[in-house]
Design a protein around this motif. Structure first.
Motif, PDB file in Angstrom:
ATOM      1  N   ASP A 166     -13.296  34.521  32.009  1.00 10.24           N
ATOM      2  CA  ASP A 166     -14.703  34.740  32.372  1.00 10.24           C
ATOM      3  C   ASP A 166     -15.412  35.579  31.313  1.00 10.24           C
ATOM      4  OD1 ASP A 166     -14.444  33.253  34.662  1.00 10.24           O
ATOM      5  OD2 ASP A 166     -14.448  34.949  36.049  1.00 10.24           O
ATOM      6  N   ALA A 167     -14.650  36.374  30.556  1.00 13.05           N
ATOM      7  CA  ALA A 167     -15.215  37.173  29.468  1.00 13.05           C
ATOM      8  C   ALA A 167     -15.308  36.387  28.167  1.00 13.05           C
ATOM      9  CB  ALA A 167     -14.382  38.433  29.251  1.00 13.05           C
ATOM     10  N   GLY A 168     -14.903  35.116  28.197  1.00 19.32           N
ATOM     11  CA  GLY A 168     -15.069  34.261  27.028  1.00 19.32           C
ATOM     12  C   GLY A 168     -13.843  34.056  26.170  1.00 19.32           C
ATOM     13  N   ALA A 169     -12.656  34.404  26.656  1.00 21.22           N
ATOM     14  CA  ALA A 169     -11.449  34.227  25.853  1.00 21.22           C
ATOM     15  C   ALA A 169     -11.211  32.753  25.546  1.00 21.22           C
ATOM     16  CB  ALA A 169     -10.238  34.814  26.572  1.00 21.22           C
ATOM     17  N   ASP A 170     -10.957  32.456  24.278  1.00 20.20           N
ATOM     18  CA  ASP A 170     -10.621  31.093  23.844  1.00 20.20           C
ATOM     19  C   ASP A 170      -9.124  30.832  23.946  1.00 20.20           C
ATOM     20  OD1 ASP A 170     -13.357  30.377  22.600  1.00 20.20           O
ATOM     21  OD2 ASP A 170     -12.817  32.264  21.613  1.00 20.20           O
ATOM     22  N   VAL A 171      -8.343  31.895  23.747  1.00 18.95           N
ATOM     23  CA  VAL A 171      -6.879  31.842  23.823  1.00 18.95           C
ATOM     24  C   VAL A 171      -6.443  33.024  24.674  1.00 18.95           C
ATOM     25  CG1 VAL A 171      -4.713  31.911  22.516  1.00 18.95           C
ATOM     26  CG2 VAL A 171      -6.742  30.820  21.513  1.00 18.95           C
ATOM     27  N   VAL A 172      -5.459  32.803  25.535  1.00 18.65           N
ATOM     28  CA  VAL A 172      -4.922  33.886  26.364  1.00 18.65           C
ATOM     29  C   VAL A 172      -3.435  34.009  26.072  1.00 18.65           C
ATOM     30  CG1 VAL A 172      -4.529  34.741  28.702  1.00 18.65           C
ATOM     31  CG2 VAL A 172      -6.631  33.473  28.171  1.00 18.65           C
ATOM     32  N   ASN A 173      -3.014  35.192  25.604  1.00 17.18           N
ATOM     33  CA  ASN A 173      -1.602  35.456  25.323  1.00 17.18           C
ATOM     34  C   ASN A 173      -0.998  36.222  26.485  1.00 17.18           C
ATOM     35  OD1 ASN A 173       0.484  35.716  22.755  1.00 17.18           O
ATOM     36  ND2 ASN A 173       0.694  37.412  24.199  1.00 17.18           N
ATOM     37  N   VAL A 200      -8.566  24.322  32.650  1.00 21.42           N
ATOM     38  CA  VAL A 200      -9.425  23.169  32.947  1.00 21.42           C
ATOM     39  C   VAL A 200     -10.896  23.568  32.989  1.00 21.42           C
ATOM     40  CG1 VAL A 200      -9.930  21.359  34.623  1.00 21.42           C
ATOM     41  CG2 VAL A 200      -7.559  22.041  34.201  1.00 21.42           C
ATOM     42  N   ASP A 201     -11.238  24.534  33.814  1.00 15.35           N
ATOM     43  CA  ASP A 201     -12.642  24.913  33.982  1.00 15.35           C
ATOM     44  C   ASP A 201     -13.188  25.669  32.773  1.00 15.35           C
ATOM     45  OD1 ASP A 201     -11.959  23.895  36.439  1.00 15.35           O
ATOM     46  OD2 ASP A 201     -12.821  25.530  37.600  1.00 15.35           O
ATOM     47  N   LYS A 202     -12.347  26.508  32.167  1.00 14.47           N
ATOM     48  CA  LYS A 202     -12.810  27.349  31.066  1.00 14.47           C
ATOM     49  C   LYS A 202     -12.307  26.883  29.700  1.00 14.47           C
ATOM     50  CE  LYS A 202     -15.292  30.357  33.294  1.00 14.47           C
ATOM     51  NZ  LYS A 202     -16.737  30.577  32.989  1.00 14.47           N
ATOM     52  N   ASP A 203     -11.487  25.842  29.650  1.00 10.69           N
ATOM     53  CA  ASP A 203     -11.013  25.257  28.404  1.00 10.69           C
ATOM     54  C   ASP A 203     -10.363  26.299  27.490  1.00 10.69           C
ATOM     55  OD1 ASP A 203     -10.647  22.997  26.726  1.00 10.69           O
ATOM     56  OD2 ASP A 203     -12.355  23.612  25.478  1.00 10.69           O
ATOM     57  N   ALA A 204      -9.539  27.148  28.069  1.00  8.31           N
ATOM     58  CA  ALA A 204      -8.824  28.161  27.297  1.00  8.31           C
ATOM     59  C   ALA A 204      -7.380  27.719  27.074  1.00  8.31           C
ATOM     60  CB  ALA A 204      -8.842  29.506  28.029  1.00  8.31           C
ATOM     61  N   VAL A 205      -6.840  28.065  25.914  1.00  3.73           N
ATOM     62  CA  VAL A 205      -5.431  27.795  25.619  1.00  3.73           C
ATOM     63  C   VAL A 205      -4.610  28.954  26.172  1.00  3.73           C
ATOM     64  CG1 VAL A 205      -3.709  27.443  23.819  1.00  3.73           C
ATOM     65  CG2 VAL A 205      -6.017  26.525  23.530  1.00  3.73           C
ATOM     66  N   ILE A 206      -3.728  28.666  27.122  1.00  2.65           N
ATOM     67  CA  ILE A 206      -2.895  29.689  27.734  1.00  2.65           C
ATOM     68  C   ILE A 206      -1.506  29.611  27.100  1.00  2.65           C
ATOM     69  CG2 ILE A 206      -2.057  30.688  29.888  1.00  2.65           C
ATOM     70  CD1 ILE A 206      -5.121  30.367  29.717  1.00  2.65           C
ATOM     71  N   ASP A 246       3.577  23.979  33.909  1.00  2.87           N
ATOM     72  CA  ASP A 246       3.694  23.396  32.573  1.00  2.87           C
ATOM     73  C   ASP A 246       2.490  22.563  32.161  1.00  2.87           C
ATOM     74  OD1 ASP A 246       5.228  22.952  30.207  1.00  2.87           O
ATOM     75  OD2 ASP A 246       5.638  20.940  30.921  1.00  2.87           O
ATOM     76  N   GLU A 247       1.777  22.017  33.120  1.00  3.33           N
ATOM     77  CA  GLU A 247       0.637  21.173  32.767  1.00  3.33           C
ATOM     78  C   GLU A 247      -0.479  21.989  32.127  1.00  3.33           C
ATOM     79  OE1 GLU A 247      -2.378  17.946  34.908  1.00  3.33           O
ATOM     80  OE2 GLU A 247      -0.976  19.112  36.105  1.00  3.33           O
ATOM     81  N   TYR A 248      -0.500  23.295  32.384  1.00  2.00           N
ATOM     82  CA  TYR A 248      -1.640  24.105  31.978  1.00  2.00           C
ATOM     83  C   TYR A 248      -1.319  25.176  30.941  1.00  2.00           C
ATOM     84  CZ  TYR A 248      -3.296  21.892  36.224  1.00  2.00           C
ATOM     85  OH  TYR A 248      -3.617  20.956  37.181  1.00  2.00           O
ATOM     86  N   VAL A 249      -0.041  25.391  30.626  1.00  2.00           N
ATOM     87  CA  VAL A 249       0.311  26.460  29.693  1.00  2.00           C
ATOM     88  C   VAL A 249       1.186  25.934  28.569  1.00  2.00           C
ATOM     89  CG1 VAL A 249       0.183  28.190  31.530  1.00  2.00           C
ATOM     90  CG2 VAL A 249       2.393  27.189  30.959  1.00  2.00           C
ATOM     91  N   LEU A 250       1.201  26.671  27.476  1.00  4.47           N
ATOM     92  CA  LEU A 250       2.050  26.388  26.321  1.00  4.47           C
ATOM     93  C   LEU A 250       3.129  27.469  26.300  1.00  4.47           C
ATOM     94  CD1 LEU A 250       2.612  24.885  23.653  1.00  4.47           C
ATOM     95  CD2 LEU A 250       0.881  26.320  22.577  1.00  4.47           C
ATOM     96  N   THR A 251       4.370  27.078  26.597  1.00  2.00           N
ATOM     97  CA  THR A 251       5.454  28.044  26.777  1.00  2.00           C
ATOM     98  C   THR A 251       6.301  28.153  25.515  1.00  2.00           C
ATOM     99  OG1 THR A 251       5.508  27.648  29.152  1.00  2.00           O
ATOM    100  CG2 THR A 251       7.477  28.616  28.167  1.00  2.00           C
ATOM    101  N   VAL A 252       6.654  29.397  25.163  1.00  7.14           N
ATOM    102  CA  VAL A 252       7.278  29.687  23.871  1.00  7.14           C
ATOM    103  C   VAL A 252       8.656  30.319  24.037  1.00  7.14           C
ATOM    104  CG1 VAL A 252       6.973  30.834  21.643  1.00  7.14           C
ATOM    105  CG2 VAL A 252       4.962  30.091  22.960  1.00  7.14           C
ATOM    106  N   PRO A 312       3.061  35.615  20.508  1.00  9.18           N
ATOM    107  CA  PRO A 312       1.823  35.853  19.749  1.00  9.18           C
ATOM    108  C   PRO A 312       1.696  35.034  18.472  1.00  9.18           C
ATOM    109  CG  PRO A 312       3.272  37.764  19.689  1.00  9.18           C
ATOM    110  CD  PRO A 312       3.802  36.866  20.736  1.00  9.18           C
ATOM    111  N   PHE A 313       2.804  34.615  17.882  1.00  8.61           N
ATOM    112  CA  PHE A 313       2.699  33.754  16.707  1.00  8.61           C
ATOM    113  C   PHE A 313       2.074  32.407  17.090  1.00  8.61           C
ATOM    114  CE2 PHE A 313       6.457  36.359  15.215  1.00  8.61           C
ATOM    115  CZ  PHE A 313       5.739  37.058  14.252  1.00  8.61           C
ATOM    116  N   VAL A 314       2.381  31.934  18.271  1.00  3.16           N
ATOM    117  CA  VAL A 314       1.789  30.677  18.734  1.00  3.16           C
ATOM    118  C   VAL A 314       0.320  30.898  19.124  1.00  3.16           C
ATOM    119  CG1 VAL A 314       1.991  28.800  20.411  1.00  3.16           C
ATOM    120  CG2 VAL A 314       4.052  29.877  19.497  1.00  3.16           C
ATOM    121  N   SER A 315       0.017  32.039  19.723  1.00  8.64           N
ATOM    122  CA  SER A 315      -1.376  32.346  20.052  1.00  8.64           C
ATOM    123  C   SER A 315      -2.228  32.449  18.793  1.00  8.64           C
ATOM    124  CB  SER A 315      -1.452  33.655  20.848  1.00  8.64           C
ATOM    125  OG  SER A 315      -0.874  33.515  22.123  1.00  8.64           O
ATOM    126  N   ALA A 316      -1.680  33.062  17.752  1.00  9.56           N
ATOM    127  CA  ALA A 316      -2.409  33.138  16.483  1.00  9.56           C
ATOM    128  C   ALA A 316      -2.664  31.749  15.929  1.00  9.56           C
ATOM    129  CB  ALA A 316      -1.618  33.977  15.478  1.00  9.56           C
TER     130      ALA A 316
END
Length: 422
Positions: A166-173, A200-206, A246-252, A312-316
């Motif tokens: 909601d604060a505008g994050a494009d990527v969430v680590n 989905v609603d905010k189009d953020a990479v989790i 798994d459908e919504y997050v990128l797991t490392v 964090p390497f993947v978030s970067a």
């Protein structure tokens, strides 16, 4: 099944109950600043794409133990505190600051250390701390749904994710995880709703950690079949959240310096990629220096090692890709990172997912770095994401139960027929 009705309402960040600090803050092992590039950064070659993108304009939320202000994080922003009465810019655990530094620390003269996306903005939200506990609590948290040995759980993580996007994050680590044995509940319905809303609603990479085998929450390794389609793997015995959405997050997962999967990294059908996660160097929590671990009361060092520090390497990388390719959706960014990873034998593996992270390939769209960014068309994933892993796991468990009942009934019937030939 994710229930969107469980999404936390928007609210100011705050702990759900009064808390207090029970132990002193962590001490770190400081290291001298040198021109030597740390091993993980040498392997990942982030600087090779800095002429194309440094992550400018991207907000990366770090949901963690807080991030301490540091000269190499000039654009650090306060995002809120779910542990105490702060604003997110305190780090008593020497964890969130390390994560933030790996994502976005600025290069400095004479130093070989820098974050992967040094022009990105860090939004710090303190969600957990091992040094804090609820004022009314007489014991350490050690139950399903806990994300910290002290204070923090899946409920506060869900709220923090909503606050971040909601604060505008494009990527969430999210370099934290809650674990539970298969068949038990973590009470993470709100967390599922939050990651769905964010993706989905905010189009953020989790981006989230796979989890570490620690003998406390993540106790048992998932012994899954490797090198085959992830949909054919055995039922996990340890579940990890939010990784299993798994459908919504990128797991490392984590890799050792030799490129092998780290023994502590929790396997799972939800693992997507892997990155270096051992013996990292990053920002210290006091002053302007660097650190490579925490110190106990006797001065013994514990290195910064874990899937927390691979994440964090993947978030970067996600921040770099989003800055270079603003037309891509969050799902497209995840596909790009996954597709350009260096695949293991069989294309997918329960320890490293689709393979080791390649930031240069993810940004340029090619496994071979090109100065002109001549992108190539990426092939689709060789194995599509499981659309609702939780339902699949529960369905498999139910099927096994039904099969056992049927077999039992047939066995009883056979006994009866032997006893009564008529």
């Amino acid at each position: 099944m994710i229930d969107p009705g469980l999404l936390p309402e928007p609210a100011a960040a705050a702990p759900s109950e009064p808390t207090e600090q029970r132990t002193r803050c962590a001490a770190v092992s400081e290291v001298p600043v040198t021109a030597v590039v740390p091993a993980a950064q040498r392997t990942l070659r982030f600087s090779d794409v800095w002429s194309l993108t440094r992550g400018a304009g991207q907000i990366v939320a770090v949901i963690d133990t807080g991030v301490a202000p540091h000269p190499l994080l000039p654009t650090l922003r306060a995002g809120g505190d779910y542990v105490s009465t702060g604003d997110g810019l305190e780090d008593c655990d020497a964890h969130g600051t390390v994560v933030a530094g790996l994502i976005a620390a600025r290069p400095a003269p004479g130093s070989g250390f820098a974050g992967g996306a040094p022009d990105a903005t860090i939004l710090s939200i303190r969600q957990s701390s091992a040094a804090f506990a609820a004022t009314s609590s007489e014991r350490e948290a050690d139950e399903n749904g806990s994300t910290s040995a002290g204070y923090g759980d899946v409920e506060s993580m869900a709220a923090a994710i909503r606050t971040a996007v909601d604060a505008g994050a494009d990527v969430v680590n999210i370099s934290e995880v809650a674990c539970a044995s298969a068949g038990s509940s973590m009470g993470d319905g709100a967390l599922g709703a939050a990651v769905q809303y964010a993706a989905v609603d905010k189009d953020a990479v989790i981006v989230t950690a796979a989890g570490n085998l620690d003998g406390r929450r993540c106790r048992t390794q998932n012994d899954l079949t490797r090198g085959i389609d992830r949909r054919d793997t055995a039922l996990p015995v340890t579940l990890a959240s939010p990784a299993w959405f798994d459908e919504y997050v990128l797991t490392v997962g984590s890799l050792d310096p030799d490129g092998r999967p780290s023994s502590f990294s929790l396997n799972g059908p939800w693992v997507d990629v892997a990155a270096p996660g051992t013996e990292v160097t990053s920002l210290g929590i006091t002053g302007a220096g660097l650190a490579d671990g925490t110190l106990d009361d006797e001065g013994r060092r514990t290195a910064f090692t874990g899937t927390s520090f691979a994440t964090p390497f993947v978030s970067a990388t996600a921040a770099l890709v989003r800055a270079r390719h603003p037309e891509l959706s969050a799902a497209d960014v995840i596909d790009r990172i996954v597709t350009t990873a260096h695949s293991p034998a069989g294309d997918w593996d329960s320890a490293v997912g689709h393979g080791s992270l390649d930031p240069v390939a993810a940004v340029t769209g090619s496994a071979v770095a090109r100065g002109d960014d001549a992108s190539v068309r990426l092939s689709p994933r060789t194995t599509p994401p499981v659309t609702d892993r939780r339902d699949a796991l529960l369905a498999l468990a139910s099927s096994v139960g039904i099969l056992l009942l049927v077999c039992g009934a047939l066995a009883v019937r056979a006994v009866v027929r032997r006893q009564d030939p008529s």
